[in-house]
Write an enzyme that holds these catalytic residues in place. Structure first.
Site: not given
Length: 651
Positions: A209-211, A215, A430-431
């Site tokens: 995956s990216p990250g 590299t 809501h939360e």
């Protein structure tokens, strides 16, 4: 790359400007020489007088002597003064001078040098030849980037000694590091493997995956191996002209052969290595020719001994099968997201650069960041350092890491956003509904944090984190997640009534619908539909029928799928409604605590629903308590964050 210390090289000037200044100096010298040689000496001395005045002085007998040249007449007057005048073509001047007894003489016209004449005539041609030589030298020197260098490779050879990365800087991906360590060992001591008949791998494909550090692994190989290391991006091969990419591939391998043994790293190889013949129409001829040349160079009739190709991609599913076969990319090294042990090691690497307070614990931070990649953890450490610097601290404490983690996970706080009291109450309920469902439904991840402070695009966020790294989900956990998705909408409905529902739960409904449809169509979690997959990879519509195929579903099957999806969604809704109805008093208590403190941790939320003091003594973190009785709320609301948290694989 070795560790020999060399003095830093002084930056060199622009060669274009240097050569241009040399040629400009030569041209100025030639012009100066011509000016001096063609000037014919200095102008004659004496006071300049008009020709008519000169004739008058001749008639008066004031002229003592005269020297006649082609352009001037000069001499001395009777009073001793020098004079000069311009001499027109006057045939009577000699007779007048004789009549008045003026002593006169004539000077011949100076002869122009033959070499000076040749210089005058050849100067334009010499200037043109010099410009042509200058342009040709620059084209040869910068062939890779100049107008004539389309087919030259853009691969760069890493020779920097500073900023060196080794395998000691790579943490959390031990298996991938061991695979690549073997390649480095082979380059250092080929005889160790050759005496047992082993051959060096021709290529290694880093998939992740990216990250995740692909590299970084390649840079570590460059730091460990004492061989030349070329790096290039897959997009550097692709041009609008057909054949340019193939020419660059050939030139890259020619450079590699001259420096063998060496390593060539191709980043984002999916830009050039995609499945051939997969585009609409006739495909992309330039990209396919480039891929064909790459295939031949990696494993064709001519063997490339000593050249190892390392490539990185996060899309291995789109690569051409001929590129992945043994002999080209012999190994596919998976670079996964790190587990808790890997995250702790990665954090230790990045924390070495920070002045840490004694209360910082990398293990605790690693436990609270499941699903984070190496790049995410690097960003987390950097955000913590920036927060500490912004507060004027000299050490980075655990508090800054917690704030940085919330910022990375949930987005930055929008403290400047002004919300009405009604919107705060609606967001709190809501939360609180999400949080209460997660506390009472078996299978939900533990509650980590709930806040009504706007973050990112959400008015509030409820965050659940698993106790350990999770790589799959069972049906119980998925049904609990469905119930969790509807906790916020059901809470608003119970408090404000059916007519006051708003758009705030749109993101929750989308998550629940997608999860229920995946359970039915992909995971085989429906008894009526059985263990069949009714949906292929719809993201890749350009891969051709051999890779992705659209399933043909009859009308009756599609109707049954919709019924099963609706059944799962309604079961989740019923579970959430039952929990909130039975614990309505806890809902009011938790909403009141959110209105007072704005942000609660999981433990603080548990104390709040029990009516206990959550233990905060800092009065700056308290807000005036608001009544929690029913109040009307706007019917148009921004989407809330709802049930935040990293989604496990397969969810």
């Amino acid at each position: 790359m070795n560790d020999d210390k060399q003095p830093p090289q002084q930056p060199q000037g622009n060669p274009w400007m240097k050569n241009l200044m040399i040629w400009a100096g030569i041209l100025l010298a030639v012009l100066f020489f011509v000016q001096v040689a063609g000037g014919g000496g200095s102008a004659p001395a004496g006071n300049s007088i008009g020709y008519s005045d000169f004739l008058q002085k001749v008639e008066d007998g004031s002229v003592k002597n005269a020297v006649i040249t082609k352009e001037y007449i000069q001499g001395e007057l009777s009073n001793g003064q020098r004079y000069r005048t311009y001499a027109p073509q006057d045939p009577q001047i000699i007779d007048r001078l004789k009549q008045q007894g003026v002593a006169f003489s004539a000077e011949p016209e100076p002869q122009t040098s033959v070499w000076l004449i040749l210089l005058y005539q050849s100067l334009p041609f010499l200037l043109m030849i010099g410009i042509a030589i200058f342009v040709m030298r620059q084209m040869q020197k910068n062939a890779g980037s100049g107008a004539m260098g389309f087919g030259k490779s853009k691969a760069k050879m890493l020779t920097e000694k500073h900023g060196r990365v080794t395998f000691d800087d790579v943490a959390g991906i031990d298996e991938a590091r061991e695979e690549l360590q073997e390649i480095v060992d082979f380059l250092k001591d080929p005889s160790k493997f050759a005496r047992l008949g082993g051959k060096i791998p021709k290529g290694a494909l880093l998939v992740g995956s990216p990250g995740t550090g692909k590299t970084l692994l390649a840079r570590a190989i460059a730091g460990e191996a004492n061989v030349p290391f070329f790096t290039i991006s897959g997009s550097d091969f692709v041009e609008m002209f057909v054949g340019v990419g193939a020419s660059r591939v050939r030139d890259m391998f020619e450079q590699a052969k001259k420096n063998a043994p060496c390593i060539v790293f191709i980043d984002e190889i999916d830009a050039v290595g995609r499945h051939r013949g997969a585009g609409l129409g006739n495909g992309n001829d330039e990209r396919e020719q480039t891929l064909n040349q790459l295939l031949v160079e990696m494993d064709g009739f001519e063997a490339n001994e000593g050249i190892i190709i390392i490539a990185a991609t996060n899309r291995p599913d789109v690569l051409d099968p001929a590129l992945l076969r043994p002999g080209r990319f012999d190994r596919q090294v998976v670079v996964p997201r790190p587990d808790i042990e890997g995250r702790e090691k990665i954090l230790a690497v990045h924390m070495k650069k920070l002045p840490l307070a004694p209360d910082v614990d990398a293990r605790t931070i690693a436990r609270g960041t499941p699903g984070f990649s190496g790049a995410d953890l690097a960003n987390l450490a950097n955000e913590a350092a920036l927060l500490a610097a912004r507060k004027g601290k000299r050490l980075v404490a655990m508090k800054e890491f917690e704030e940085a983690k919330d910022k990375v996970m949930m987005g930055a706080e929008r403290k400047s956003m002004v919300m009405t009291e009604d919107e705060k109450k609606a967001t709190a309920y809501h939360e609180a509904g999400h949080a209460l469902v997660s506390l009472h439904v078996p299978g939900c991840d533990p509650l980590h944090k709930v806040t009504i402070i706007p973050r990112g695009r959400a008015l509030g966020v409820t965050w659940n984190l698993p106790e350990r790294d999770r790589y799959s989900m069972n049906m119980k956990q998925m049904k609990a997640r469905l119930a969790l998705s509807f906790g916020g909408r059901i809470a608003e409905q119970l408090i404000y009534g059916e007519d006051e529902l708003n758009t705030g739960a749109s993101n929750d409904i989308q998550q629940a619908t997608d999860l229920a449809r995946a359970m039915v169509m992909e995971y085989g979690m429906s008894e009526k539909l059985g263990w069949l997959r009714y949906r292929d990879n719809q993201d890749e519509v350009f891969l051709g029928h051999s890779v992705a195929r659209t399933q043909s579903i009859s009308g009756e099957t599609a109707k049954l799928i919709d019924q099963e999806v609706r059944r799962l969604v309604e079961e989740g809704e019923a579970t959430a409604r039952k929990v909130l109805t039975e614990h309505l008093d806890e809902l009011h208590s938790l909403a009141a605590a959110l209105l007072e403190y704005e942000t609660l941790s999981g433990e603080e939320a548990k104390k709040a629903i029990k009516g206990e003091d959550i233990g905060r003594e800092d009065p700056s973190k308290r807000h005036p308590a608001l009544p929690v009785t029913g109040t009307s709320i706007p019917t148009t609301r921004r989407p809330r964050g709802g049930i935040g948290g990293p989604a496990p694989q397969g969810a």
